[in-house]
Design a protein around this motif. Structure first.
Motif, short mmCIF file in Angstrom:
data_model
loop_
_atom_site.label_atom_id
_atom_site.label_comp_id
_atom_site.label_asym_id
_atom_site.label_seq_id
_atom_site.Cartn_x
_atom_site.Cartn_y
_atom_site.Cartn_z
N VAL A 261 15.87 4.44 52.94
CA VAL A 261 14.45 4.11 53.02
C VAL A 261 13.85 4.36 51.64
CG1 VAL A 261 12.25 4.52 54.17
CG2 VAL A 261 14.39 4.74 55.45
N GLN A 262 13.52 3.28 50.94
CA GLN A 262 13.00 3.37 49.57
C GLN A 262 11.50 3.15 49.58
OE1 GLN A 262 14.84 0.63 46.84
NE2 GLN A 262 13.72 1.40 45.06
N ILE A 263 10.75 4.09 49.01
CA ILE A 263 9.30 3.99 49.04
C ILE A 263 8.68 3.81 47.66
CG2 ILE A 263 9.11 5.28 51.19
CD1 ILE A 263 8.39 7.76 49.58
N ILE A 264 9.44 4.05 46.61
CA ILE A 264 8.92 3.88 45.25
C ILE A 264 9.23 2.47 44.78
CG2 ILE A 264 9.07 4.67 42.85
CD1 ILE A 264 9.67 7.42 43.87
N PRO A 265 8.24 1.74 44.26
CA PRO A 265 8.49 0.36 43.84
C PRO A 265 9.44 0.29 42.65
CG PRO A 265 6.30 1.06 43.17
CD PRO A 265 6.84 2.14 44.06
N THR A 266 10.28 -0.72 42.68
CA THR A 266 11.19 -0.96 41.55
C THR A 266 10.50 -1.76 40.47
OG1 THR A 266 13.07 -0.96 43.09
CG2 THR A 266 13.43 -1.91 40.90
N GLU A 267 9.73 -2.76 40.89
CA GLU A 267 9.02 -3.61 39.94
C GLU A 267 7.69 -2.97 39.54
OE1 GLU A 267 10.37 -6.31 38.70
OE2 GLU A 267 12.13 -6.18 40.00
N GLY A 268 7.29 -3.18 38.29
CA GLY A 268 6.02 -2.66 37.80
C GLY A 268 5.30 -3.71 36.98
N ARG A 281 3.78 4.24 35.76
CA ARG A 281 5.04 3.49 35.62
C ARG A 281 6.19 4.41 35.22
NH1 ARG A 281 8.18 0.54 37.99
NH2 ARG A 281 9.59 -0.73 36.73
N LEU A 282 5.91 5.39 34.36
CA LEU A 282 6.94 6.36 33.99
C LEU A 282 7.42 7.14 35.20
CD1 LEU A 282 5.68 7.78 30.56
CD2 LEU A 282 7.80 6.51 30.97
N ASN A 283 6.49 7.55 36.04
CA ASN A 283 6.86 8.28 37.26
C ASN A 283 7.71 7.41 38.19
OD1 ASN A 283 5.59 10.68 36.58
ND2 ASN A 283 3.65 10.09 37.53
N GLN A 284 7.34 6.14 38.33
CA GLN A 284 8.12 5.23 39.19
C GLN A 284 9.54 5.08 38.67
OE1 GLN A 284 5.74 1.68 39.12
NE2 GLN A 284 4.20 2.47 40.57
N MET A 285 9.67 4.90 37.38
CA MET A 285 11.01 4.74 36.79
C MET A 285 11.82 6.02 36.92
SD MET A 285 9.78 2.63 33.40
CE MET A 285 11.37 2.73 32.58
N THR A 286 11.18 7.16 36.66
CA THR A 286 11.88 8.44 36.71
C THR A 286 12.44 8.72 38.10
OG1 THR A 286 10.50 9.38 34.95
CG2 THR A 286 11.64 10.93 36.40
N PHE A 287 11.63 8.48 39.13
CA PHE A 287 12.05 8.82 40.49
C PHE A 287 12.83 7.70 41.17
CE2 PHE A 287 8.65 11.94 39.89
CZ PHE A 287 9.30 13.08 40.31
N ASN A 288 13.02 6.58 40.51
CA ASN A 288 13.83 5.51 41.08
C ASN A 288 15.20 5.40 40.44
OD1 ASN A 288 13.12 3.96 43.31
ND2 ASN A 288 11.77 2.59 42.17
N ASN A 289 15.32 5.86 39.20
CA ASN A 289 16.55 5.61 38.44
C ASN A 289 17.78 6.20 39.11
OD1 ASN A 289 15.33 4.09 36.47
ND2 ASN A 289 15.10 5.77 35.01
N SER A 290 17.65 7.42 39.66
CA SER A 290 18.82 8.05 40.27
C SER A 290 19.28 7.26 41.50
CB SER A 290 18.50 9.50 40.67
OG SER A 290 17.44 9.54 41.60
#
Length: 382
Positions: A261-268, A281-290
């Protein structure tokens, strides 16, 4: 003729038509064996009628599912909706992993199941998110800008300065969870991730290790809360190391179906230019990369396992693994512009409803695939 013989014949003449009427056939004729006594000859056995072979219809198997729940602040209300809909079905939950808000949802789910089954789990999730909304300050302005002013202020002062007493509302919000009972008799496997401050590595806490501090550590944003110390080691939000722990979940799970279940958007935005946009956007990338990295790794492992002969437990598990993904980004318009700090009740309810709709769509696809599999004729020799 003796009187006794006459009486016997008279009785037979009377009983014979009665037996014929009751049985629907010929009455049994008595025979006189040597010695003079009367016995009844049993009717000849008729050969059993040939019956067509019974065809057993395959019964649909009860779905057993493991869940990987991503963290993302208030966006975790989407996961609440997914769980709420799944709990209405007879689905067996094998293992659940989570980080940050995903860890909170996982622990609340397990606590409710342990206390009173599916209805109690649904009630516990709803109660937690309602209390979280009531405990949060009301946000002024649009959803896009809500919480960003507070986020910017934390870049100037650390939580050890503006919150020296380490006041954390989440500590009281978790007050309904009986952690001791959960550790003693967990209803499912739990994997809660936290990031070790000393080396940045992931630590996964299992169901017999879960405490309030473990959940607080998994959801500890270092710019907002003090690091949480467990056994002398400091921990931050699990989302920095694994959001959520996916590969450990696959290893621990006994279910063939795993849902992410993914809740953070990949696209920005194509190119964020303002400071709030850049930070978001930095927060989205940081918490999605892993998660994106783990999904790529798992895909490669599954492909490699299919090419092998099935040697080893993990290889066989990967060969039958079915990976599902439910993404908030697919069903929530403008998710990339929404703040993970917004706890307004209306906002949370909208996310919950979107999560329920996403789970319903997934369940419909599973039913369609199951019906197609049952309708498919068996292969020769099966």
């Amino acid at each position: 003729m003796h009187n006794s013989q006459k009486l016997g014949r008279a009785l037979r003449a009377f009983i014979s038509p009665v037996l014929k009427h009751v049985t629907g056939g010929e009455a049994v004729r008595p025979l006189r064996p040597p010695g003079g006594s009367l016995v009844e000859k049993p009717p000849a056995e008729k050969p059993p009628a040939e019956r067509p072979p019974r065809v057993e219809k395959p019964r649909p198997k009860k779905l057993r599912l493991s869940l990987a729940l991503q963290g993302g602040g208030s966006l975790g209300a989407f996961t609440w909706g997914v769980l709420d809909r799944l709990l209405e079905e007879e689905i067996g939950f094998d293992a659940v992993s989570g980080a940050s808000a995903g860890a909170i949802n996982a622990v609340i789910l397990a606590s409710g199941l342990a206390r009173g089954g599916r209805p109690a789990a649904r009630q516990a999730l709803a109660a937690f998110w309602k209390k979280a909304s009531e405990a949060a300050p009301a946000h002024a302005g649009s959803r896009a800008s809500s919480g960003l002013a507070f986020d910017l202020s934390t870049r100037v002062m650390s939580p050890y300065q503006f919150n020296p007493l380490d006041i954390n509302p989440l500590r009281s919000l978790l007050g309904e969870v009986d952690f001791e009972a959960l550790r003693a008799e967990p209803p499912l496997r739990l994997l809660i991730g936290a990031t070790r401050v000393s080396d940045g590595r992931l630590r996964v806490f299992r169901e017999h290790q879960i405490t309030r501090d473990v959940v607080l550590a998994s959801a500890c944003l270092p710019l907002l809360q003090h690091a949480v110390s467990i056994d002398g080691e400091a921990y931050w939000d699990g989302g920095y190391a694994a959001n959520p722990p996916l590969l450990p979940l696959v290893t621990a799970s006994r279910a063939s179906d795993v849902m992410v279940v993914q809740i953070i958007p990949t696209e920005g935005e194509e190119l964020p230019r303002t400071s709030p946009e850049i930070i978001r956007r930095l927060n989205q990338m940081t918490f999605n990369n892993s998660l994106l990295h783990d999904l790529d790794t798992l895909s490669s492992m599954m492909e490699l396992a299919r090419e092998q002969e099935g040697e080893g437990r993990l290889t066989r598990k990967l060969q039958r693994l079915r990976l599902h993904r439910v993404s908030a980004e697919d069903g929530v318009p403008d998710l990339r512009q929404m703040s993970a700090f917004n706890l307004d009740w209306e906002f949370l309810v909208d996310l919950r409803d979107a999560g329920r709709a996403a789970a319903e769509a997934w369940l419909s696809r599973q039913r369609g695939q199951a019906a197609a599999a049952q309708a498919r004729p068996p292969s020769p020799g099966s």
